[in-house]
Design an enzyme around this catalytic site. Structure first.
Site, short mmCIF file in Angstrom:
data_model
loop_
_atom_site.label_atom_id
_atom_site.label_comp_id
_atom_site.label_asym_id
_atom_site.label_seq_id
_atom_site.Cartn_x
_atom_site.Cartn_y
_atom_site.Cartn_z
N PRO A 1 -7.64 6.35 -4.60
CA PRO A 1 -9.06 6.23 -4.25
C PRO A 1 -9.83 5.32 -5.21
O PRO A 1 -11.03 5.19 -5.07
CB PRO A 1 -9.58 7.67 -4.40
CG PRO A 1 -8.40 8.51 -4.72
CD PRO A 1 -7.33 7.62 -5.24
N GLU A 2 -9.15 4.72 -6.16
CA GLU A 2 -9.86 3.86 -7.12
C GLU A 2 -9.42 2.41 -6.89
O GLU A 2 -9.81 1.80 -5.91
CB GLU A 2 -9.63 4.37 -8.54
CG GLU A 2 -10.12 5.83 -8.64
CD GLU A 2 -10.05 6.46 -10.02
OE1 GLU A 2 -10.45 5.83 -10.99
OE2 GLU A 2 -9.59 7.62 -10.11
N MET A 3 -8.53 1.85 -7.71
CA MET A 3 -8.15 0.46 -7.51
C MET A 3 -6.89 0.33 -6.65
O MET A 3 -6.58 -0.77 -6.17
CB MET A 3 -7.98 -0.24 -8.87
CG MET A 3 -9.33 -0.41 -9.59
SD MET A 3 -9.20 -0.90 -11.33
CE MET A 3 -8.64 -2.59 -11.18
N HIS B 1 -11.21 2.13 -3.47
CA HIS B 1 -10.49 1.46 -2.39
C HIS B 1 -10.75 2.09 -1.03
O HIS B 1 -10.66 3.30 -0.87
CB HIS B 1 -8.98 1.50 -2.70
CG HIS B 1 -8.17 0.64 -1.79
ND1 HIS B 1 -8.12 -0.73 -1.92
CD2 HIS B 1 -7.38 0.95 -0.73
CE1 HIS B 1 -7.33 -1.23 -0.97
NE2 HIS B 1 -6.86 -0.23 -0.24
#
Lengths: 372, 372
Positions: free
Chosen positions: B174-176, B130
């Site tokens: 920091p991912e989805m 993201h």
């Protein structure tokens, strides 16, 4: 398995991708005495005669076209004489379509913005790519499904076909941000790709243009026949009563003036034509040099929100209402809008079966990603 | 077509995904007199006896395991008694695995970092999600292929299984960067998903845990038998002379002390164990509370560069050399490294055939994306 599939090189075989995975209702042959048009089909070499519903007749007369059921006919329609389809090229194009290593970051492929799982686009307003950068003009990603039927590509129609179109986003800074060199070096670094180029093009020279020709060839196969096609092809039960009413309204009000042909869209037209566009302030796109904008296809419109070139609304009812105002200078009633939207639902098509590709492994010479 | 496939509810049928699309050499039965182990197989209910190559015997004795050829046996191995596999759950899990609308932005799915086209990971050093945010510890995305065989999930082993693991990245900033609410509301907004939950779980209650259970079920099917398995199963021609030499070295030098079992990895071990890790300065990850790090699987290692928990090198030869230094306290010669790498090539497996899903259309109640 990949290797084996490459050996079947015939043009007809290439089209099998279109017919696999479809689950459409069997076409029924229901003659109606008051229908003026008959269509001769030669499916399976047994000539059949279908007598069309008067509404289907009218739709055909004003320029709506059905995706051919006959695979030879479909193949002629989607082929490009400058980039003839073959199975090896389509398979290579599919791999490159899903290939994130063509991008600067290794993270973005054609499928990132034109996701075949979600209507052929990306479910966001403004296309967003490398370094999370939104399109500088707030342009929305159009669907790749049935894009083959558009007369021009890109919202400003600047490219004539899918092969040329594919050259743009790979290099565009806010999209895949790559270079021709990275694309060529990446492909050349993996022997499987090189041999696939040879199978697809007859020689193993890897060029940027050939890579995008392969991608274009794959995209040409992404057509989605729907119940509406069944209806135009003689299945009077293809549309419900509300959908028929919607189609009638769609024709009577003049929507089909621009939304016609195989894609129900795809030509260049003034936008807005006669009324003010209420979301004109979202982004700064004003069309081509003459103010013309590519008419989006209405096929799979239920799956391609948000709408308009700037993705300004998620509400299809509102989008239809706005189109009445900006293009036709009329106020569609809620009931008219509802029936048109019902009709649009009949344009949700069967997607071709896509076997997710297994891409070759990077080698020591494969260019490294750069996320900056 | 989707609907139809959901009706085949048997556990055996669910495993057909594993056998489709495989293109392995037919197993040949080549008895060798000097082999001490025989294996009885009951494929097709005709008992066969295979006599193993001595090197295969040794490999099995020291703990290397082959992915079962027998589908019932494989099914038992990959199943989870707390989340029993069924075809509807696997199909739902596949859809959610590829579903970008679970993420805050609508742009990131499980497949973004664990791309099934590129070895089950993402070909970059530090996982990036993201808002183009890199993993704060510079951690590399591990492959999802054969992750079912790992005893723990995540580099620090904090989760026991794939179902629990799947709960993390969807919510991680920091991912989805999503929320449980967004996931649940997104799924509930599309009737097709709700009915698929009913088919998968017996009731249509949508919960975050069930969504990740479905994803975990799908991931359990992502196993990739390779030539090495053929070799362990009695096909002495499964490995070339150089690969056999590499396997022998792999065993003799002690690599198989940690890289064993079905995954040739997957347990928690000290890293670095005896020597200094030359890339320790890349990121700040130091393992779990006891300094233990999950041993990566070696299956498909040719496709999963860059290497190490921090993705510090793209060179598999260097990675093998480093492992000798840090874990075994030895300097492997170039020739030893080359033969080990040759052996590792035999672990590149056949990927299950994945039909790319066609996801349901968003509705008026589907949560909108937020790219911020």
């Amino acid at each position: 398995m990949m290797k084996k599939s490459l050996l079947s090189f015939s043009l007809i075989a290439s089209i099998s991708i279109l017919s696999t995975g479809c689950d459409q209702k069997p076409k029924e042959n229901k003659p109606q005495d008051n229908s003026p048009i008959t269509v001769n089909l030669t499916d399976n070499k047994e000539p059949k005669t279908k007598v069309l519903d008067p509404l289907a007749t009218k739709a055909i007369e004003i320029g709506l076209k059905s995706i051919p059921e006959d695979l030879n006919e479909l193949n002629k329609l989607i082929d490009n004489k400058n980039n003839p389809l073959n199975q090896a090229k389509i398979e290579l194009g599919k791999m490159l379509y899903f290939e994130p290593r063509l991008s600067k970051s290794n993270l973005i492929s054609c499928n990132s913005c034109h996701n075949l799982a979600t209507g052929g686009d990306d479910d966001i307003s403004s296309a967003t790519g490398h370094k999370w950068t939104a399109n500088p003009h707030h342009l929305n990603s159009p669907t790749v499904y049935n894009a083959v039927f558009a007369s021009r590509q890109f919202w400003d129609g600047r490219d004539p076909d899918l092969e040329k179109q594919a050259q743009g986003p790979i290099l565009a800074g806010p999209e895949m941000a790559s270079t021709k060199e990275k694309v060529i070096d990446t492909i050349k670094s993996m022997p499987e790709y090189v041999s696939r180029f040879k199978e697809a093009f007859g020689n193993d020279e890897v060029t940027y243009e050939k890579a995008t020709m392969a991608i274009g060839a794959f995209e040409r196969t992404l057509v989605t026949p729907s119940r509406f096609d069944n209806f135009l092809n003689g299945d009077a039960t293809g549309l419900s009563a509300e959908e028929r009413k919607g189609l009638q309204t769609f024709i009577d009000k003049g929507c089909s003036t621009c939304h016609n042909g195989y894609a129900l869209g795809g030509s260049m037209q003034p936008f807005p034509a006669v009324g003010k566009y209420k979301y004109a302030n979202v982004g700064d796109f004003k069309g081509d040099a003459n103010g013309l904008v590519k008419v989006p296809t209405l096929r799979n419109i239920m799956e391609t929100a948000p709408y308009f070139h700037n993705g300004a609304t998620w509400d299809l009812n509102e989008a239809v209402k706005i189109m009445g105002q900006t293009q036709l200078g009329i106020e569609l009633t809620d009931s008219e809008v509802a029936s048109i939207v019902a009709f649009l639902g009949s344009l949700t098509g069967e997607k071709p079966l896509i076997k997710y590709p297994v891409l070759p492994a990077s080698t020591s010479t494969t260019p490294k990603p750069n996320l900056n």
